[in-house]
Design an enzyme around this catalytic site. Structure first.
Site, PDB file in Angstrom:
ATOM      1  N   ASP A   2      -3.157   2.613  -5.784  1.00  0.00           N
ATOM      2  CA  ASP A   2      -2.000   2.635  -4.878  1.00  0.00           C
ATOM      3  C   ASP A   2      -1.896   1.390  -3.999  1.00  0.00           C
ATOM      4  OD1 ASP A   2      -4.212   3.107  -3.395  1.00  0.00           O
ATOM      5  OD2 ASP A   2      -3.415   4.813  -2.291  1.00  0.00           O
ATOM      6  N   GLU A   3      -2.573   0.318  -4.396  1.00  0.00           N
ATOM      7  CA  GLU A   3      -2.583  -0.882  -3.580  1.00  0.00           C
ATOM      8  C   GLU A   3      -2.485  -2.096  -4.485  1.00  0.00           C
ATOM      9  OE1 GLU A   3      -5.503  -1.638   0.023  1.00  0.00           O
ATOM     10  OE2 GLU A   3      -6.331  -0.272  -1.462  1.00  0.00           O
ATOM     11  N   ASP A  30       0.854  -1.177   0.000  1.00  0.00           N
ATOM     12  CA  ASP A  30       0.000   0.000   0.000  1.00  0.00           C
ATOM     13  C   ASP A  30       0.899   1.238   0.000  1.00  0.00           C
ATOM     14  OD1 ASP A  30      -2.034   1.760   0.268  1.00  0.00           O
ATOM     15  OD2 ASP A  30      -2.865   0.882   2.102  1.00  0.00           O
TER      16      ASP A  30
END
Lengths: 375, 423
Positions: free
Chosen positions: B135-136, B42
């Site tokens: 973003d993960e 993350d």
């Protein structure tokens, strides 16, 4: 209120009325049955606000007239568990006092709710009246109710559409139900007095209650209806129900006219083969593939996890003269229809992806339309 | 207990406070450290971190990325977070909590470029990378030890340093035996973290509040609490039959998740779970009539997105946000999967009528949920004699739009109302 009655008599009547009482109720009074002891005898009433069942109970000795309401399910369970030959005495002194039920050494006291809280279903005027023999009524229900939709958004499909129309020059009373995947259309000769009736949609629960009551009846069943209510009188029992306020689809437009590929197959062999072949698939919507060739039918089903199964039916049980065809149907839908067919199933196909007509070769008054599935 | 220095990859059989090789105190130790292979990565305060990277003068200042007068916080840096700013918070609330925050308009192109870079670094570690959002991502590093000549934990520590060096942002990593635990681990140590959840996971979960489990939102958590379930251990203790009785067919899976079990594989082909479209109004709308116009346009948009992904809607979700930022959503299952704008609209219309009873709304959205395969959409319907004609109509519209552009055919009901008496 005080009366005595044979256990068997009360049990039968309670069984009829308590069946409409919903098991889970947010309104306490709706869990109760209304007991009215009058000069002529005992009258029982139960309702869920949509349906009301009223029954006149014969052979009751009323020693004190009066009315009260008691929990239907509890009362029914108690009476059911009493010895078969028991003689019951029900006694209610009035007001909030408990209802006493005595049978031999058994003694029970039940909480009551005020009679004034019990909802009465106003029937209004029921201008259309006719009588229908119990047999044909059962047929109308049995051959259509499996196709009733449970889909809430299209509430107007949650019942049987009953209406008067003409078929082949004859006046008929027609019942139709569909859930979009299959459609059932059944006719009986139009009874006298029904010609001016509006088309009505009878809710599923009413249909099921009516079917239960009709099981025991041999005589004619009196029907009275308006745009909004319908009442069935079956001997001492009266079932009144609201109707579904909606417009049933123009179903005639979805019944194909030009299907000319005719497959005839013996019902027993076909239904059993469908059951066996479908057993291979674990999915709820089991597709069974019908591969039809001249006097030959291959039923097959496959499941990615469990494997595949097939069964052949040939000249002894199958007749087919048109060009070869492959088509798939949900096994359950096929069985629901064949359950209503006595000896020979007749399929009329257009092609592998178009609606198919199914009939009982011996009973043209019932017609089913089935949507194929991709296989 | 095996331990690893995250700054120099020094590995040891026993935990250490300061790395004997480089002196760093950024160590991670866990009995199963070198045995676990599923990771959740993350990026920390992603948009805000990218902005800080490009403007070092902001390093110590609270930074909020978000847009417009009526916008929400898209990302808040950790400085802003200490002041109470959270993601998805309305901008005016965020500024009330943190008046000196530097607000930056999102530059999506820039973030997408950074995200691509980070993803490329992940894909160099294993083919099993499943992006979960910009973003993960989930990574499965099973069987890569021989290739990298190092266990997954070491590979991940190197990766984190590489991201810092090359992309200029930090990541938090969770390492576990499955995706669920990896995600929970990643959340445990943030920012710039590295956390491991091994066989102690079930015990660790037991006394955590039910809301910790992904998939249990505030509303469901409230329901669970009302039913007496406050800790995950209580859910974990349910046998499948009891779980099904209480929570329906998803019950047994819920209990299994509460025990930290998760059978989902890391799959590079990201499965689409829901497709939706929403719009925020310039001024609040109240009446059904006003709201139906943007809703119709969203139905067309949703229909287009479903077609692009070869999917159909098995149900629809209506989302409304009130002027007071309360989100309301209603769901309706469809009897038959569809991707026709008209059918979507008809399904969502009654939901809108139930909600639009006078409140002022700032946002409306529609989603397809659950999704169904595209070839199951809009099959002929015996209860709807017009279904076939409607499907044919939309096919014709799509053909025209494909040839002459999206504006070639425009539906009147999506257009603003003009005429006497209206502006």
């Amino acid at each position: 209120m005080k009366f005595s009655v044979d256990r068997a008599v009360l049990l039968k009547a309670l069984a009829h009325v308590q069946s409409v009482v919903e098991r889970r109720n947010t309104i306490p009074i709706l869990a109760n049955v209304l007991l009215e002891a009058r000069e002529g005898g005992l009258k029982l009433t139960a309702t869920d606000m949509e349906i009301a069942v009223v029954e006149e109970v014969p052979g009751v000795t009323v020693t004190r007239q009066g009315r009260t309401t008691a929990p239907a399910a509890t009362l029914y369970e108690i009476v059911r568990k009493l010895p078969e030959t028991a003689k019951l005495e029900l006694d209610h002194p009035g007001g909030d006092a408990q209802l006493t039920l005595r049978a031999g050494r058994f003694d029970a006291k039940l909480a009551v709710l005020p009679v004034d809280d019990f909802p009465s279903m106003t029937e209004g005027k029921l201008p259309h009246k006719f009588a229908l023999p119990a047999g044909p009524l059962r047929e109308l229900i049995d051959r259509t109710r499996f196709a009733i939709s449970t889909e809430e958004t299209r509430y107007y499909l949650n019942g049987i559409y009953l209406h008067a129309t003409e078929a082949g020059g004859a006046k008929v009373l027609r019942a139709v139900a569909t859930d979009g995947h299959r459609l059932a259309r059944v006719e009986e000769p139009l009874p006298e007095g029904a010609s001016g009736m509006p088309g009505v949609i009878i809710p599923r629960k009413t249909v099921n209650e009516l079917r239960k009551l009709a099981e025991e009846v041999q005589d004619e069943i009196a029907v009275a209806l308006s745009d909004t209510k319908i009442r069935f009188t079956l001997g001492p029992v009266q079932l009144t129900s609201k109707l579904i306020d909606g417009t049933f689809p123009e179903y005639e437009r979805v019944i194909p006219r030009g299907n000319d590929k005719v497959l005839k197959v013996a019902k027993k062999d076909f239904a059993e083969a469908v059951g066996r072949v479908a057993g291979i698939s674990s999915e709820r919507s089991r597709p069974v593939k019908l591969s039809v060739d001249r006097n030959h039918l291959l039923l097959s089903a496959a499941s990615p996890e469990l494997g595949q199964a097939q069964e052949e039916l040939d000249g002894d049980t199958v007749s087919y003269e048109s060009s070869p065809l492959e088509i798939g149907f949900q096994a359950r839908y096929l069985n629901d229809i064949t359950d209503q067919i006595v000896e020979q199933v007749e399929f009329r196909f257009a092609d592998g992806s178009a609606p198919t007509i199914v009939t009982d070769s011996a009973k043209p008054e019932a017609l089913y339309v089935l949507m194929p599935m991709r296989v | 207990m095996p331990a690893l220095c995250r700054d120099c990859d020094h590995a040891a059989a026993a935990a250490f406070a300061a790395c004997p090789a480089c002196g760093s105190r950024r160590a991670v130790a866990h009995p199963e450290l070198f045995a676990l292979a599923v990771a959740h990565v993350d990026c920390d305060a992603f948009y805000a971190s990218v902005e800080k990277r490009d403007r070092p003068d902001l390093l110590t200042k609270p930074v909020i990325v978000g847009g417009g007068r009526r916008g929400v916080v898209a990302a808040a840096c950790y400085v802003a977070r200490t002041r109470g700013v959270k993601s998805a918070m309305p901008m005016f609330k965020a500024l009330a909590a943190c008046p000196d925050a530097v607000v930056i308009k999102p530059d999506m192109q820039k973030y997408v470029a950074v995200a691509r870079h980070v993803r490329a670094l992940m894909e160099a570690l294993t083919p099993l990378v499943q992006p979960l959002s910009i973003d993960e991502a989930a990574l499965d590093l099973s069987g890569t030890a021989a290739l990298h000549k190092a266990p997954p934990a070491v590979v991940l520590a190197r990766f984190a340093r590489q991201v810092e060096r090359e992309a200029g942002i930090t990541v938090s990593i969770g390492l576990a035996r499955n995706r669920l635990l990896a995600k929970l681990a990643a959340e445990r140590d943030k920012p710039r973290g590295f956390a491991v959840l091994g066989s102690e996971a079930a015990e660790w979960l037991a006394d955590k509040p039910v809301g910790l489990l992904p998939g249990i939102g505030p509303a469901f958590a409230k329901k669970l609490q009302a039913a007496g379930f406050t800790r995950l251990g209580q859910l974990a203790a349910l046998d499948p039959r009891e779980a099904a009785r209480r929570f329906g067919e998803d019950g047994p899976a819920l209990a299994a998740r509460a025990r930290g079990e998760d059978s989902r594989r890391v799959s590079p082909d990201r499965e689409t779970k829901s497709i939706s479209a929403e719009t925020t109004f310039d001024t609040d709308l109240r009446s059904v009539e006003e709201l139906e116009r943007p809703l119709w346009r969203l139905c067309e948009k949703l229909s287009r997105r479903l077609k692009e992904k070869e999917l159909a809607a098995g149900g629809v979700v209506l989302k409304l946000k009130t002027a007071g930022f309360e989100t309301r959503s209603r769901h309706a299952r469809l009897a038959r999967p569809t991707r026709l704008p008209e059918t979507l609209f008809r399904a969502v219309q009654p939901l809108l009528a139930k909600e639009a009873t006078g409140s002022a709304f700032r946002l409306i959205g529609i989603g397809a949920q659950p999704l169904a395969p595209g070839d199951a959409a809009d099959l002929p319907d015996l209860a709807d004699p017009d279904a076939a004609r409607r499907a044919a109509k939309w096919q014709a519209v799509d053909a025209l739009r494909a040839r002459f552009g999206a504006e070639a055919v425009v539906s009147g009901r999506g257009l603003p109302r003009k005429g006497p008496g209206s502006a």
